[in-house]
Design a protein around this motif. Structure first.
Motif, mmCIF file in Angstrom:
data_model
loop_
_atom_site.group_PDB
_atom_site.id
_atom_site.type_symbol
_atom_site.label_atom_id
_atom_site.label_comp_id
_atom_site.label_asym_id
_atom_site.label_seq_id
_atom_site.Cartn_x
_atom_site.Cartn_y
_atom_site.Cartn_z
ATOM 1 N N GLU A 1 0.848 -1.186 0.000
ATOM 2 C CA GLU A 1 0.000 0.000 0.000
ATOM 3 C C GLU A 1 0.892 1.247 0.000
ATOM 4 O OE1 GLU A 1 0.558 -1.053 4.381
ATOM 5 O OE2 GLU A 1 0.308 -2.085 2.455
ATOM 6 N N LYS A 2 0.409 2.310 -0.639
ATOM 7 C CA LYS A 2 1.209 3.526 -0.803
ATOM 8 C C LYS A 2 0.562 4.676 -0.041
ATOM 9 C CE LYS A 2 2.717 2.100 -5.417
ATOM 10 N NZ LYS A 2 2.816 2.456 -6.857
ATOM 11 N N ASP A 3 1.372 5.362 0.763
ATOM 12 C CA ASP A 3 0.923 6.544 1.487
ATOM 13 C C ASP A 3 1.863 7.697 1.167
ATOM 14 O OD1 ASP A 3 -1.275 5.410 3.044
ATOM 15 O OD2 ASP A 3 0.288 4.293 4.105
ATOM 16 N N GLU A 4 1.281 8.834 0.821
ATOM 17 C CA GLU A 4 2.136 9.992 0.548
ATOM 18 C C GLU A 4 2.898 10.338 1.814
ATOM 19 O OE1 GLU A 4 2.043 14.275 -1.792
ATOM 20 O OE2 GLU A 4 0.188 13.139 -1.505
ATOM 21 N N LEU A 5 4.213 10.364 1.703
ATOM 22 C CA LEU A 5 5.067 10.468 2.887
ATOM 23 C C LEU A 5 5.156 11.894 3.400
ATOM 24 C CD1 LEU A 5 7.024 8.919 4.786
ATOM 25 C CD2 LEU A 5 8.860 9.581 3.223
#
Length: 283
Positions: free
Chosen positions: A13-17
């Motif tokens: 899963e990708k989360d804007e860092l």
């Protein structure tokens, strides 16, 4: 913002860092801030997403990637839906610069863990870029098919037909054209199977559109051979499409245009009508 930074979780899963703040000095060089305070980069898998809008962003990509590497990030991937210079995948004259080759060398020098791309123009790009992976484009095209409901699919040339026709069960055909390499002018164009499109709705499919001359002639060719209506899907669509005839339905005969990756400023908001508003963007 054309460049964003994400962290990749355990299940991908990708989360804007964090935010990337970019300004321009009076001499037109960039001032870049990447707020990574509080993050232990050595424990994270990072991904940079570059939604290409112009060539100057390549320098921004280099600066941001090298900054993260200097700060101890061991794993950085790149998602780059559009490959700049992808159409210039060969040279035919000694005075032509093989820009794709040199662009790929720059990307390779950054040593990304992977480079994810969407609908590469040809296998040349895939061969030149290290650790490249293709994002599946079929679900995006399927959304256009579901909306337009064509009877037949059409690809502007045999190469595109080989790429796309095997993805779907609908009947398909392609165009055969001769072109002046230097001028881009189409000299001759005809259907591979003339009887397949008569009294049919036809969706044209290809990877990229600039001004759109090929698709203008494709639509005319299809209608001259009896197609009742034509639509167009292109994965990558340049803003230059507004300077051609495609968006004029009376001239082009194209009922609806779809794109998955518009190559113009996505964050521009305006109350003024733009012909680009006529293009359906598929997410």
């Amino acid at each position: 913002m054309a460049i964003k930074l994400f962290s990749i979780g355990l299940f991908d899963e990708k989360d804007e860092l964090t935010s990337i703040n970019m300004k321009i000095f009076p001499d037109h060089t960039p001032l870049i801030h990447v707020d990574i305070e509080g993050f232990e980069l050595s424990t994270l898998k990072l991904e940079i997403r570059w939604d290409y809008e112009n060539d100057s962003e390549l320098m921004d990509l280099i600066y941001i990637t090298r900054y993260l590497q200097d700060k101890g990030a061991p794993h950085i991937g790149l998602t780059m839906p559009y490959i700049p210079n992808a159409r210039y995948d060969r040279i035919n004259n000694d005075d032509e610069v093989f820009t794709l080759k040199y662009f790929a060398e720059v990307i390779n020098s950054l040593h990304f863990d992977y480079v994810d791309v969407l609908d590469a123009h040809s296998n040349v790009s895939l061969a030149l870029i290290d650790r490249v992976r293709q994002i599946d484009v079929a679900p995006l095209i399927q959304k256009a098919i579901d909306d337009f409901k064509p009877d037949v699919l059409f690809m502007p040339d045999e190469g595109a037909h080989k790429r796309y026709s095997k993805m779907f069960t609908l009947p398909s055909t392609f165009g055969i054209k001769t072109r002046d390499w230097r001028t881009g002018e189409i000299k001759d164009y005809f259907l591979a199977e003339q009887n397949l499109v008569e009294d049919r709705r036809v969706l044209i499919i290809d990877d990229i559109c600039s001004r759109g001359g090929t698709f203008y002639y494709s639509s005319k060719l299809l209608r001259d051979n009896g197609a009742t209506s034509t639509g167009l899907y292109v994965t990558h669509c340049e803003e230059n499409i507004a300077n051609g005839n495609l968006l004029n339905k009376e001239k082009s005969g194209i009922e609806q245009i779809y794109t998955a990756n518009p190559l113009w400023h996505r964050d521009m908001t305006t109350s003024v009508y733009s012909p680009l508003d006529e293009i359906k963007v598929i997410d």
